[in-house]
Design a protein around this motif. Sequence first.
Motif, PDB file in Angstrom:
ATOM      1  N   SER A  50      -2.836   6.895   2.121  1.00  0.00           N
ATOM      2  CA  SER A  50      -3.530   5.662   2.476  1.00  0.00           C
ATOM      3  C   SER A  50      -4.982   5.944   2.856  1.00  0.00           C
ATOM      4  N   ASP A 106      -1.751   1.260   7.097  1.00  0.00           N
ATOM      5  CA  ASP A 106      -3.083   1.200   7.693  1.00  0.00           C
ATOM      6  C   ASP A 106      -3.620   2.627   7.812  1.00  0.00           C
ATOM      7  N   SER A 148      -7.608  -2.972   0.112  1.00  0.00           N
ATOM      8  CA  SER A 148      -7.145  -3.648   1.334  1.00  0.00           C
ATOM      9  C   SER A 148      -5.958  -4.564   1.066  1.00  0.00           C
ATOM     10  N   VAL A 189     -13.541   3.333  -0.353  1.00  0.00           N
ATOM     11  CA  VAL A 189     -14.370   2.226   0.114  1.00  0.00           C
ATOM     12  C   VAL A 189     -15.633   2.747   0.787  1.00  0.00           C
ATOM     13  N   HIS A 245      -8.262   4.519   0.900  1.00  0.00           N
ATOM     14  CA  HIS A 245      -9.261   3.755   1.650  1.00  0.00           C
ATOM     15  C   HIS A 245     -10.586   4.512   1.749  1.00  0.00           C
ATOM     16  N   THR A 296     -10.067  -3.666  -4.120  1.00  0.00           N
ATOM     17  CA  THR A 296      -8.770  -4.300  -3.842  1.00  0.00           C
ATOM     18  C   THR A 296      -7.846  -3.494  -2.948  1.00  0.00           C
TER      19      THR A 296
END
Length: 289
Positions: free
Chosen positions: A83, A54, A48, A90, A87, A46
């Motif tokens: 961030s 970004d 994203s 992932v 990320h 989740t």
Amino acid sequence: MTDIASPNETTKAAKLSGLKWLMRRLPPTSKIGAVILLFWIVAVLTVSLWPIDDPLAMVGRRLQPPSPDHWLGTDALGRDVLSRTLHGSVWSIPIAFVVVLCAVVIGSAMGAIAGFFGGWWDSIIMRLVDVTVSFPPILLAMAVAAMLGPGLANASIAMVIVWWPIYARLMRAQVLEMRERDHVEAAVAGGAGPFRVLTIHVLPLCWTPTLINATMDFGQVVLLAASLSFIGLGATPPSPEWGSMISEGAARFYNWWIAFGPGMAILSVVLATSFLGDGLRDVFDRRST
């Protein structure tokens, strides 16, 4: 009339009660590990959708230290470290899952064949295992990854080559023990073929140590993947992978926050899987008590 539960409802109730029983038996440290691991799994699925910057965009000044705007600061390109760390899951978590899954499947299949059939099957497979484990894991992974070239796919192949012998040895030992049990001899006497005996009467009783070991190895695979990325044999910039982020931070020692986020992420995964694996071993493996 009395309502009769459907088979699906009965199965769900049994699974729920089994989960409750497991959570009661796990020690507190293992429960903490399970919560941490669950957090990273949720992040993978989740992140994203989370209201964060970004990971590839320049959102602040270069090398800005931690502040209310950027809790873990920014890197040399002005990207938010928090961030990028979130990320990074992932990349790191799914890779570790695929590597462990492939190693378990390949190693368990080879070990089961070697232990059940013996003879030249056992000799060939175990000599291959001996050759593989004779090299230090990190050096073998580095050599294979360097030969295949940088990239996460090649790094994953290298890690599977390093890890499958562990499960081959473990499964072989379990099969050697189980094939002498009375119920296996009864199945053979009843006319069951070798494949049926192996898959129906032997393997279902051999998976517990393998799954416990896989849980504990998960964090080690994350660490090895980060190590390969750190030396340029795994993920490459600008991918927000934990190892490559630590490599970027290592070049700027005094800007400690660049490597702090991914370093703590790796540490949390390694500790979480170690705690959870220890707890599962205490619950399921009677020989550990």
